[in-house]
Design a protein around this motif. Structure first.
Motif, PDB file in Angstrom:
ATOM      1  N   ASN A   1      53.978  84.063  46.258  1.00  0.00           N
ATOM      2  CA  ASN A   1      53.029  84.161  47.356  1.00  0.00           C
ATOM      3  C   ASN A   1      53.763  83.783  48.631  1.00  0.00           C
ATOM      4  N   TYR A   2      53.920  84.753  49.553  1.00  0.00           N
ATOM      5  CA  TYR A   2      54.839  84.546  50.669  1.00  0.00           C
ATOM      6  C   TYR A   2      54.179  84.366  52.029  1.00  0.00           C
ATOM      7  N   PHE A   3      52.857  84.205  52.072  1.00  0.00           N
ATOM      8  CA  PHE A   3      52.294  83.939  53.391  1.00  0.00           C
ATOM      9  C   PHE A   3      52.505  82.470  53.753  1.00  0.00           C
ATOM     10  N   GLN A   4      52.640  81.576  52.757  1.00  0.00           N
ATOM     11  CA  GLN A   4      52.923  80.164  53.045  1.00  0.00           C
ATOM     12  C   GLN A   4      54.338  80.021  53.599  1.00  0.00           C
ATOM     13  N   ALA A   5      55.316  80.597  52.921  1.00  0.00           N
ATOM     14  CA  ALA A   5      56.694  80.614  53.426  1.00  0.00           C
ATOM     15  C   ALA A   5      56.966  82.025  53.917  1.00  0.00           C
ATOM     16  N   HIS A   6      56.300  82.393  55.027  1.00  0.00           N
ATOM     17  CA  HIS A   6      56.285  83.807  55.424  1.00  0.00           C
ATOM     18  C   HIS A   6      57.659  84.340  55.810  1.00  0.00           C
TER      19      HIS A   6
ATOM     20  N   SER B   1      61.139  76.509  45.023  1.00  0.00           N
ATOM     21  CA  SER B   1      60.623  77.547  44.133  1.00  0.00           C
ATOM     22  C   SER B   1      60.322  78.841  44.873  1.00  0.00           C
ATOM     23  N   VAL B   2      61.010  79.058  45.982  1.00  0.00           N
ATOM     24  CA  VAL B   2      60.694  80.210  46.814  1.00  0.00           C
ATOM     25  C   VAL B   2      61.960  80.663  47.534  1.00  0.00           C
ATOM     26  N   VAL B   3      61.957  81.881  48.050  1.00  0.00           N
ATOM     27  CA  VAL B   3      63.085  82.375  48.850  1.00  0.00           C
ATOM     28  C   VAL B   3      63.030  81.705  50.220  1.00  0.00           C
ATOM     29  N   GLU B   4      63.817  80.685  50.392  1.00  0.00           N
ATOM     30  CA  GLU B   4      63.885  79.966  51.665  1.00  0.00           C
ATOM     31  C   GLU B   4      65.229  79.263  51.781  1.00  0.00           C
ATOM     32  N   ILE B   5      65.428  78.597  52.897  1.00  0.00           N
ATOM     33  CA  ILE B   5      66.732  78.053  53.248  1.00  0.00           C
ATOM     34  C   ILE B   5      66.849  76.561  52.983  1.00  0.00           C
ATOM     35  N   TYR B   6      65.748  75.843  53.117  1.00  0.00           N
ATOM     36  CA  TYR B   6      65.802  74.406  53.369  1.00  0.00           C
ATOM     37  C   TYR B   6      66.472  73.569  52.282  1.00  0.00           C
TER      38      TYR B   6
ATOM     39  N   ALA C   1      43.767  84.279  54.412  1.00  0.00           N
ATOM     40  CA  ALA C   1      44.813  84.246  53.387  1.00  0.00           C
ATOM     41  C   ALA C   1      44.735  82.969  52.557  1.00  0.00           C
ATOM     42  N   TYR C   2      44.447  81.827  53.201  1.00  0.00           N
ATOM     43  CA  TYR C   2      44.330  80.575  52.470  1.00  0.00           C
ATOM     44  C   TYR C   2      43.100  80.569  51.572  1.00  0.00           C
TER      45      TYR C   2
END
Length: 590
Positions: free
Chosen positions: A47-52, A167-172, A329-330
């Protein structure tokens, strides 16, 4: 790989529990790494709207080809027009190249999983590595036992932002590992100029992955002072060792700017390097809301609180401007969470924060003890927390992702305080907080985010993909988020009216441009699909401006009202589109 981890974990944990209480073995953090990776890999977010930003990143990491046959309309299309900027972003220069390398390695070893899952595994891996370092700090710096160290490590592990962004496609999570590694090195028993040489190199890598980690500089300078305050020669030697290595970070940047982007002047280079810094939407000026917003962002990094949106109704297309698109979305995300569960999770959240506050207050007098027991670790953790918190109080302060380092530092400081005086409640208190974190974040945030059926934009794109072809044109309201979903899951051409409005000078020019785009595509025998969302623009944060019309919706009505008798409705009640084809227009001016 997952089957292998499931097989070895019970045996590994049994072996770990039978180790001597105080004797540290490097197999311990390895087992922590494996366990954490297993948890994060099994809870990958689809679900990618959280980590858009993640949906944009995966489109750049594993590009999806677009049909751009309508060359005369390209100024208004969302397209991969600048591949260098897609690969090398000024604020996270090496993320996309590193992710592409990661995918290539896994593909070489035979992985057939989709690229989104594979890159999510990269976040899981670095998140697990970070926890391995955290656990090692507990064991080697705080001298805690195995069980207490495991429970202490679970505090950041089950915090929402740390868990979700692992658990998502991100950088941090990638730079978090390198920053924690620096902290581990700087708190060792024998810190020398060689240590600062290594710190300079590792800090440079962290900044290349995410530019904001320049904020870690005060931590390094604090360490230089702590180890050199009684030895000026050591102080200068350490700072020189660090300063010699860390500027190497400029070489990749200069190479990309000079040969990739052809930026010639220092001014152009500076503007590219500080790209988002010039956009006022990211900054939050000092106000009465500064501290509350920062507290909100920090607390959301601990507890995601998505479940509270289950108390709201879920209008797919509200007719009033008070409901914004992100609220829809939420609400869609939490549609399967019942109200009794919301109340229970709310109670658990309150109980957890009350417990943490009580535990903290009971150890307030332990500040001095913690400082005396762990002077360097306590001081550097505090400097790290303050350095990042001060900046992100003014930079999108409510975003939980920007508070991941502060949450980890917070748990470090909390653990040092709580364990400064041992009692029969020491372990029980940490177990209670860990249990609350796990239950509330898993049930109220992580589990809903894991299910793609709860992703409003994905379901919207999925519905569109059932009716659209590669040659169709989709007209969206705004270019944020949904356009990236269309690009990934549909692949048809698309026009976003906020961008059209941005590149036209007036309402009249906007109307002419939209008519030209629509009629031109129809004349070429292509269908035009209009998203119903464009008729509720006042509920979006990225609406077209007001350059003459009383509001955005009246302008949209003027443009599309003439086509309303001609289009056909498709989709369902929640995700509806209006379809125009050449058959309904006899003459389409070009």
């Amino acid at each position: 790989m997952m089957d292998f981890l499931w097989g070895i974990m019970p045996l590994a944990l049994f072996q770990m529990m039978n180790m001597k209480k105080r004797k540290f073995s490097y197999i311990e953090p390895v087992l922590i790494l494996l366990g954490a990776f297993l948890i994060y890999a099994l809870s990958i977010s689809y679900n990618y709207f959280q980590a858009h930003n993640g949906i944009y990143y995966i489109n750049n990491i594993d590009p999806v080809a677009l049909n751009l046959s309508g060359a005369q309309y390209e100024a208004y299309y969302i397209a991969n027009a600048d591949p260098v900027n897609d690969i090398f972003h000024p604020h996270h220069l090496l993320h996309v190249p590193l992710a592409r390398l990661w995918i290539s390695i896994l593909r070489f070893f035979g992985s057939s999983a989709d690229s989104l899952t594979l890159v999510s595994y990269m976040s899981s891996f670095f998140g697990a590595l970070t926890l391995g370092i955290f656990y090692t700090l507990m064991r080697r710096r705080l001298k805690l036992g195995i069980i207490l160290s495991i429970i202490a490590t679970s505090l950041p592990a089950f915090s929402f932002a740390f868990w979700f962004y692992s658990s998502v496609v991100e950088i941090y999570m990638i730079p978090m590992f390198f920053l924690m590694l620096i902290l581990y090195f700087l708190t060792g028993e024998h810190v020398t100029w060689g240590t600062f040489l290594a710190v300079g190199a590792i800090h440079g890598i962290a900044m290349l992955i995410h530019q904001s980690n320049v904020l870690f500089l005060p931590v390094v300078l604090a360490a230089v002072y702590l180890y050199g305050k009684n030895n000026k020669r050591a102080l200068f030697r350490n700072i020189i060792a660090y300063a010699v290595v860390v500027p190497v970070v400029a070489i990749p940047y200069l190479f990309v700017m000079k040969f990739g982007l052809n930026l010639g002047s220092p001014g152009d280079m500076f503007n590219w390097l500080t790209k988002y810094g010039h956009e006022s939407s990211y900054w939050s000026p000092l106000s009465l809301h500064s501290i509350p917003d920062a507290i909100r962002g920090f607390l959301r990094s601990i507890i995601g609180m998505h479940f509270v949106f289950a108390l709201k109704d879920n209008p797919a297309y509200p007719d009033f401007g008070s409901v914004t698109s992100w609220q829809i979305a939420y609400s869609f995300l939490t549609q399967n969470i019942s109200k009794p569960v919301v109340y229970l999770l709310s109670f658990f959240s309150l109980a957890m924060f009350v417990s943490i506050a009580a535990m903290f207050l009971s150890r307030v007098r332990g500040f001095k003890t913690a400082m005396l027991n762990h002077p360097v670790l306590f001081s550097l953790s505090l400097v790290w927390f303050c350095s990042y918190a001060l900046f992100f109080m003014f930079w999108v302060p409510t975003n939980p992702d920007y508070w991941i380092p502060q949450s980890v530092c917070g748990w470090l400081i909390f653990t040092m305080l709580w364990t400064s005086r041992r009692s029969k409640f020491t372990l029980a208190g940490l177990i209670a907080v860990s249990a609350f974190l796990f239950v509330v974040n898993l049930a109220g945030s992580i589990a809903p985010l894991h299910n793609p059926n709860n992703d409003y934009y994905y379901q919207y794109a999925k519905q569109l993909a059932q009716v659209a072809t590669k040659d169709d044109l989709i007209i969206n309201g705004q270019h944020r988020i949904f356009s990236a979903y269309v690009k990934r899951y549909v692949g048809c051409n698309q026009v976003c009216i906020d961008l059209v409005y941005k590149y036209t000078g007036s309402d009249e020019e906007f109307e002419k441009a939209m008519e030209y785009i629509i009629n031109g595509n129809l004349y070429d025998g292509k269908r035009v699909l209009v998203s119903r969302k464009i008729f509720n623009l006042t509920s979006d944060n990225y609406i077209v401006g007001k350059k003459g019309k009383s509001d955005a919706n009246s302008l949209i009505t003027d443009v599309f009202g003439r086509y309303e008798p001609l289009w056909k409705r498709t989709g369902n009640e929640q995700f509806e589109f209006y379809v125009l084809s050449r058959q309904v227009i006899k003459e389409a001016p070009r």
